[in-house]
Scaffold this motif. Structure first.
Motif, PDB file in Angstrom:
ATOM      1  N   LEU A 106       0.819  -1.210   0.000  1.00  0.00           N
ATOM      2  CA  LEU A 106       0.000   0.000   0.000  1.00  0.00           C
ATOM      3  C   LEU A 106       0.858   1.268   0.000  1.00  0.00           C
ATOM      4  O   LEU A 106       0.449   2.302  -0.531  1.00  0.00           O
ATOM      5  N   SER A 113       0.069   5.662  -8.011  1.00  0.00           N
ATOM      6  CA  SER A 113      -0.806   6.044  -6.907  1.00  0.00           C
ATOM      7  C   SER A 113      -0.391   7.413  -6.401  1.00  0.00           C
ATOM      8  O   SER A 113       0.679   7.560  -5.796  1.00  0.00           O
ATOM      9  N   LEU A 277      -5.414   8.241   0.568  1.00  0.00           N
ATOM     10  CA  LEU A 277      -5.818   6.961  -0.004  1.00  0.00           C
ATOM     11  C   LEU A 277      -4.689   6.383  -0.849  1.00  0.00           C
ATOM     12  O   LEU A 277      -4.157   7.083  -1.727  1.00  0.00           O
ATOM     13  N   ALA A 279      -4.950   4.271  -3.195  1.00  0.00           N
ATOM     14  CA  ALA A 279      -5.553   3.674  -4.391  1.00  0.00           C
ATOM     15  C   ALA A 279      -4.651   3.840  -5.612  1.00  0.00           C
ATOM     16  O   ALA A 279      -4.057   4.902  -5.820  1.00  0.00           O
ATOM     17  N   CYS A 280      -4.576   2.798  -6.435  1.00  0.00           N
ATOM     18  CA  CYS A 280      -3.780   2.830  -7.657  1.00  0.00           C
ATOM     19  C   CYS A 280      -4.626   3.243  -8.855  1.00  0.00           C
ATOM     20  O   CYS A 280      -5.813   2.937  -8.920  1.00  0.00           O
ATOM     21  N   THR A 282      -5.946   5.927  -9.910  1.00  0.00           N
ATOM     22  CA  THR A 282      -7.149   6.671  -9.562  1.00  0.00           C
ATOM     23  C   THR A 282      -6.762   8.118  -9.299  1.00  0.00           C
ATOM     24  O   THR A 282      -6.016   8.390  -8.353  1.00  0.00           O
ATOM     25  N   SER A 285      -6.879  10.663  -5.515  1.00  0.00           N
ATOM     26  CA  SER A 285      -6.669   9.872  -4.303  1.00  0.00           C
ATOM     27  C   SER A 285      -5.847  10.626  -3.261  1.00  0.00           C
ATOM     28  O   SER A 285      -5.751  10.180  -2.119  1.00  0.00           O
ATOM     29  N   LYS A 330     -12.063   5.440 -12.482  1.00  0.00           N
ATOM     30  CA  LYS A 330     -11.901   4.913 -11.122  1.00  0.00           C
ATOM     31  C   LYS A 330     -12.122   6.003 -10.073  1.00  0.00           C
ATOM     32  O   LYS A 330     -12.614   5.727  -8.975  1.00  0.00           O
ATOM     33  N   SER A 334     -14.751   5.882  -6.969  1.00  0.00           N
ATOM     34  CA  SER A 334     -14.317   6.093  -5.576  1.00  0.00           C
ATOM     35  C   SER A 334     -15.265   6.992  -4.815  1.00  0.00           C
ATOM     36  O   SER A 334     -15.337   6.946  -3.577  1.00  0.00           O
ATOM     37  N   GLU A 418     -12.380  -3.253  -7.201  1.00  0.00           N
ATOM     38  CA  GLU A 418     -11.215  -2.444  -6.833  1.00  0.00           C
ATOM     39  C   GLU A 418     -11.621  -1.209  -6.049  1.00  0.00           C
ATOM     40  O   GLU A 418     -10.927  -0.814  -5.102  1.00  0.00           O
ATOM     41  N   ASP A 422     -10.189  -0.453  -2.420  1.00  0.00           N
ATOM     42  CA  ASP A 422      -9.407   0.764  -2.171  1.00  0.00           C
ATOM     43  C   ASP A 422      -9.805   1.431  -0.858  1.00  0.00           C
ATOM     44  O   ASP A 422      -8.942   1.880  -0.099  1.00  0.00           O
ATOM     45  N   ASP A 425      -8.587  -0.712   1.994  1.00  0.00           N
ATOM     46  CA  ASP A 425      -7.144  -0.524   2.192  1.00  0.00           C
ATOM     47  C   ASP A 425      -6.851   0.786   2.905  1.00  0.00           C
ATOM     48  O   ASP A 425      -5.947   0.862   3.749  1.00  0.00           O
TER      49      ASP A 425
END
Length: 453
Positions: A106, A113, A277, A279-280, A282, A285, A330, A334, A418, A422, A425
């Protein structure tokens, strides 16, 4: 480690530049900004370049940083992914947290990310004993005025971390409620001029109605049409195109519309409590802390030393187009979860934001983690609707947008999974964040230094 050098009493700050692309001209500019900050404010500047670029660009970056003029008070840290991973692995191990391999993933994921790269800057800043993190991006230029570059750090260091009552003397406008005057300034930021921060300007040129319908998908579904119209008009435009003429700055509780993560500084009382966040692939984030500072009613300063945004050539390629549109899709997904968290933060924060703060006025990471976990159980029907709307609107545009709609249809279920993963995570990382920060502070940066390019 203290946020000042114990032998000299000098305040220590981190000027951070994450990059995954060749950016030698930007390195020269940010190096000059670091030297200016040390010279003008007497601070110790940890210039941190987190480099995920390919080997050729990495070598160019290393040479460019070595070639920077010597600057008293500036220490350069150029960390490739091996160096970052060594530091992060040591911090995760020292923290004793469960799921260490997942936490390491992460913090340093294989994909792009925006949140994770900034989280790494936050942890390394803690290891270096910094009071604040000043974030820049690799695709920037500084504006010029009277033949000199306009460095945002002048506005940032004038106020960040100071009680708002003191910072009021440093701004051109004071709009903060009196009952918040003793709280420290938690963020200082501005925006950008130039191209849209999100590469969807072509959609607006092709069909303004499609642009409106797609951009409004990131609004909460129960918003009025008037609220959605305002969101569309404000989104991704930064400060427009008007160049700088004179300094303007406002002390207040600052909303997200006037800030961009390419041009911002956060105080440690914020970023050492709650991460971004991880998140990949995206966009957006990395904006969570702006929302948190606003809902917690922590003072901020917004100024007009906007940077100049431009797009690198990769975005103009077919592969770059597909990758960026996926990040945008994405981002829209989210929002099912983030809009819920933002709404709950607003409710719990209350008029003075106290529901989101500890008695010491630092952000409550435990509460944010609980809200993220709460949101993860939401019905996905809203996101299925978002996917259908993107599909229908992109097919109206035809061409490469219709081709992307085909790809989106193939990936639909995977993307829904995902988006939920996210936010889960994020909850996990937030639950362990204070322990990771403590671990990073305890080990310093020694583990990474031996791997530097």
């Amino acid at each position: 480690m203290s946020t000042t050098d114990r032998s000299t009493g000098v305040r220590r700050i981190c000027l951070a530049l994450p990059t995954n692309r060749a950016c030698v001209p930007t390195l020269a500019q940010i190096g000059a900004e670091a030297a200016h900050a040390a010279r003008t404010f007497g601070v110790a500047v940890e210039l941190l370049v987190l480099d995920s670029a390919d080997p050729a660009a990495l070598a160019e970056h290393a040479a460019a940083l070595r070639a920077l003029p010597a600057a008293p008070g500036v220490t350069v840290h150029h960390l490739d992914e091996a160096a970052q991973r060594a530091f992060l692995a040591a911090a995760v191990e020292r923290s004793g947290l469960a799921k260490p391999e997942l936490l390491l993933d992460l913090m340093l994921p294989a994909g792009v990310s925006y949140g994770a790269c900034t989280n790494r800057a936050f942890l390394i800043a803690a290891a270096l004993g910094c009071e604040s993190v000043h974030r820049r991006d690799s695709d920037l230029h500084y504006q010029q005025h009277d033949g000199a570059p306009l460095y945002p750090i002048d506005q940032e260091l004038a106020s960040i971390g100071r009680p708002a009552a003191e910072a009021a003397a440093e701004v051109t406008e004071h709009a903060l409620a009196p009952e918040l005057a003793e709280r420290p300034v938690a963020l200082v930021g501005a925006s950008f001029i130039g191209e849209l921060s999100v590469d969807i300007g072509e959609i607006e040129r092709l069909d303004p109605q499609v642009y409106h319908d797609v951009v409004s998908l990131w609004a909460p579904v129960d918003w009025t049409e008037e609220e959605k119209q305002h969101l569309v008009e404000e989104s991704f435009r930064g400060a427009g195109t008007e160049p700088f003429t004179a300094d303007r700055s406002v002390l207040d509780v600052i909303d997200m519309w006037r800030l961009d993560m390419c041009n911002i500084a956060f105080h440690r009382d914020v970023y050492q409590q709650v991460p971004l966040l991880p998140a990949c692939d995206t966009i957006g984030s990395d904006y969570f802390l702006i929302h948190l500072v606003f809902d917690a009613k922590l003072p901020g300063v917004v100024h007009n030393r906007h940077i100049v945004n431009f797009y690198d050539g990769e975005r103009r390629t077919d592969a770059g187009f597909q990758a960026y549109q996926l990040r945008f899709a994405k981002f829209l997904l989210s929002m099912l979860y983030l809009n819920h968290v933002y709404r709950r933060m607003g409710e719990l924060g209350g008029e003075l934001g106290l529901g989101l703060l500890t008695p010491e006025l630092t952000a409550r990471g435990d509460l944010i983690a609980a809200l993220a976990r709460e949101s993860a159980g939401l019905d996905r029907a809203e996101n299925r609707w978002r996917l259908a709307e993107v599909d229908a609107n992109y097919r109206k545009l035809g061409g490469r947008y219709a081709q992307f709609a085909d790809r989106l249809a193939e990936l639909g279920e995977q993307l829904l999974d995902e988006a939920q993963a996210d936010i889960e995570d994020f909850a996990l990382l937030t639950e362990g964040w204070a322990d990771l920060v403590a671990a990073a502070t305890g080990i310093g940066l020694d583990r990474a230094a031996s791997h530097a390019p």
